[in-house]
Motif scaffolding. Structure first.
Motif, PDB file in Angstrom:
ATOM      1  N   SER A 138      39.730  23.602  28.085  1.00 55.05           N
ATOM      2  CA  SER A 138      41.133  23.207  28.006  1.00 55.05           C
ATOM      3  C   SER A 138      41.728  22.911  29.320  1.00 55.05           C
ATOM      4  O   SER A 138      41.210  23.785  30.263  1.00 55.05           O
ATOM      5  CB  SER A 138      42.406  24.283  27.402  1.00 55.05           C
ATOM      6  OG  SER A 138      42.141  25.515  27.982  1.00 55.05           O
ATOM      7  N   TYR A 139      42.436  22.064  29.547  1.00 55.76           N
ATOM      8  CA  TYR A 139      42.999  21.585  31.091  1.00 55.76           C
ATOM      9  C   TYR A 139      41.901  21.039  31.968  1.00 55.76           C
ATOM     10  O   TYR A 139      42.018  21.435  33.062  1.00 55.76           O
ATOM     11  CB  TYR A 139      43.846  22.624  31.669  1.00 55.76           C
ATOM     12  CG  TYR A 139      45.055  22.980  30.654  1.00 55.76           C
ATOM     13  CD1 TYR A 139      46.282  22.091  30.630  1.00 55.76           C
ATOM     14  CD2 TYR A 139      45.193  23.995  29.699  1.00 55.76           C
ATOM     15  CE1 TYR A 139      47.169  22.049  30.009  1.00 55.76           C
ATOM     16  CE2 TYR A 139      46.113  24.096  29.002  1.00 55.76           C
ATOM     17  CZ  TYR A 139      47.356  23.235  29.179  1.00 55.76           C
ATOM     18  OH  TYR A 139      48.349  23.442  28.293  1.00 55.76           O
ATOM     19  N   ASP A 141      40.981  18.341  33.306  1.00 61.31           N
ATOM     20  CA  ASP A 141      41.438  16.940  33.693  1.00 61.31           C
ATOM     21  C   ASP A 141      40.355  15.863  33.615  1.00 61.31           C
ATOM     22  O   ASP A 141      40.597  14.989  33.222  1.00 61.31           O
ATOM     23  CB  ASP A 141      42.457  16.907  34.752  1.00 61.31           C
ATOM     24  CG  ASP A 141      43.715  17.764  34.353  1.00 61.31           C
ATOM     25  OD1 ASP A 141      43.725  18.363  33.402  1.00 61.31           O
ATOM     26  OD2 ASP A 141      44.347  18.189  35.200  1.00 61.31           O
ATOM     27  N   SER A 158      41.769  24.558  20.266  1.00 61.36           N
ATOM     28  CA  SER A 158      42.037  24.266  21.642  1.00 61.36           C
ATOM     29  C   SER A 158      40.756  24.101  22.493  1.00 61.36           C
ATOM     30  O   SER A 158      41.102  24.067  23.789  1.00 61.36           O
ATOM     31  CB  SER A 158      43.108  25.165  22.450  1.00 61.36           C
ATOM     32  OG  SER A 158      44.108  25.233  21.530  1.00 61.36           O
ATOM     33  N   ASN A 161      41.996  20.870  24.740  1.00 64.51           N
ATOM     34  CA  ASN A 161      43.456  20.925  24.819  1.00 64.51           C
ATOM     35  C   ASN A 161      43.683  20.314  26.346  1.00 64.51           C
ATOM     36  O   ASN A 161      43.075  20.822  27.158  1.00 64.51           O
ATOM     37  CB  ASN A 161      43.951  22.152  24.702  1.00 64.51           C
ATOM     38  CG  ASN A 161      45.399  22.087  24.980  1.00 64.51           C
ATOM     39  OD1 ASN A 161      46.072  21.355  25.066  1.00 64.51           O
ATOM     40  ND2 ASN A 161      46.136  23.552  24.890  1.00 64.51           N
ATOM     41  N   SER A 162      44.384  19.386  26.255  1.00 68.53           N
ATOM     42  CA  SER A 162      44.836  18.675  27.475  1.00 68.53           C
ATOM     43  C   SER A 162      43.808  18.257  28.495  1.00 68.53           C
ATOM     44  O   SER A 162      43.858  18.089  29.682  1.00 68.53           O
ATOM     45  CB  SER A 162      45.795  19.515  28.381  1.00 68.53           C
ATOM     46  OG  SER A 162      47.050  20.052  27.366  1.00 68.53           O
ATOM     47  N   THR A 164      42.604  15.420  29.745  1.00 60.00           N
ATOM     48  CA  THR A 164      43.172  14.048  29.877  1.00 60.00           C
ATOM     49  C   THR A 164      42.388  12.883  30.336  1.00 60.00           C
ATOM     50  O   THR A 164      42.793  11.716  29.986  1.00 60.00           O
ATOM     51  CB  THR A 164      44.326  13.790  30.754  1.00 60.00           C
ATOM     52  OG1 THR A 164      43.941  14.404  32.140  1.00 60.00           O
ATOM     53  CG2 THR A 164      45.605  14.963  30.515  1.00 60.00           C
ATOM     54  N   ALA A 185      46.590  16.313  23.205  1.00 56.24           N
ATOM     55  CA  ALA A 185      46.941  15.720  24.508  1.00 56.24           C
ATOM     56  C   ALA A 185      45.489  15.148  25.030  1.00 56.24           C
ATOM     57  O   ALA A 185      45.662  14.929  26.370  1.00 56.24           O
ATOM     58  CB  ALA A 185      47.767  16.705  25.598  1.00 56.24           C
ATOM     59  N   CYS A 186      44.811  14.754  24.407  1.00 60.01           N
ATOM     60  CA  CYS A 186      43.513  14.076  25.079  1.00 60.01           C
ATOM     61  C   CYS A 186      43.861  12.590  25.062  1.00 60.01           C
ATOM     62  O   CYS A 186      43.451  11.965  24.431  1.00 60.01           O
ATOM     63  CB  CYS A 186      42.370  14.219  24.338  1.00 60.01           C
ATOM     64  SG  CYS A 186      41.660  16.108  24.428  1.00 60.01           S
TER      65      CYS A 186
END
Length: 194
Positions: A138-139, A141, A158, A161-162, A164, A185-186
């Motif tokens: 997660s996160y 980026d 998750s 999760n995120s 991006t 949030a991908c």
């Protein structure tokens, strides 16, 4: 004078909990040739912000939780090929970590093992991996490329999760369930192959 480098003698068999935590000037850790080290305790190197790389000797079979948590300067990590588990939060918030190779000895990856590793660009989970915890990536980026183990049955809650920067992912046939918020949030994800 702050410690900037250390060589762990070959005779050392274990490193205890919090042994080098908060050694913020520590830039390098070297393990002597013929290392007999088998275990590294919880948080042993947490918050060693100047540490840039770590190569864990192949004699190591067990590492405690959060062993390298918040080592902000850590760029690369080589794991022991005698380890079976990457513990919870091992590299949590290692925001500079770009390169890590997961050996084929690994079967289990704990919760948040690589969470908030913003700079991690790619990851390959060898087919030896069967169990993955929640929030593992997660996160992350910058994570663009992921290869999942074809021995996994679950993509846990998750997991990405995120993330991006994640653009595509192939889900192996072994997977029977995908957890809550697995890809939330991908927002760069353009293809999922199943």
């Amino acid at each position: 004078t702050p410690i900037s480098s250390i060589t762990i003698p070959a005779s050392v068999k274990s490193i205890g909990k919090w042994a080098f935590a908060d050694c913020t000037a520590l830039e390098s850790v070297t393990f002597a040739e013929g290392s007999q080290l088998t275990s590294i305790g919880d948080n042993a190197f947490s918050y060693c912000n100047a540490l840039e790389s770590i190569a864990i000797p192949n004699s190591v079979t067990s590492i405690g939780e959060s062993a390298f948590e918040m080592c902000y300067g850590l760029v690369s990590a080589t794991l022991s090929n005698s380890m079976e588990t990457i513990p919870n939060s091992m590299f949590y918030e290692c925001i500079g970590l770009k390169n890590v190779t997961i050996p084929e000895s690994i079967t289990t990856i704990g919760n948040e093992a690589f969470s908030d590793c913003y700079a991690l660009e790619s990851i390959t989970l060898p087919n030896s991996v069967t169990t993955v915890g929640n929030n593992v990536f997660s996160y992350c980026d910058d994570l663009e490329s992921v290869t999942l183990s074809n021995s996994m049955e679950t993509i846990p809650n998750s997991m990405f999760n995120s993330c991006t920067g994640l653009k595509n992912i192939t889900i192996p046939e072994s997977v029977t369930s995908i957890g809550e918020y697995a890809f939330v949030a991908c927002n760069s994800l353009t293809s999922i192959d199943v």
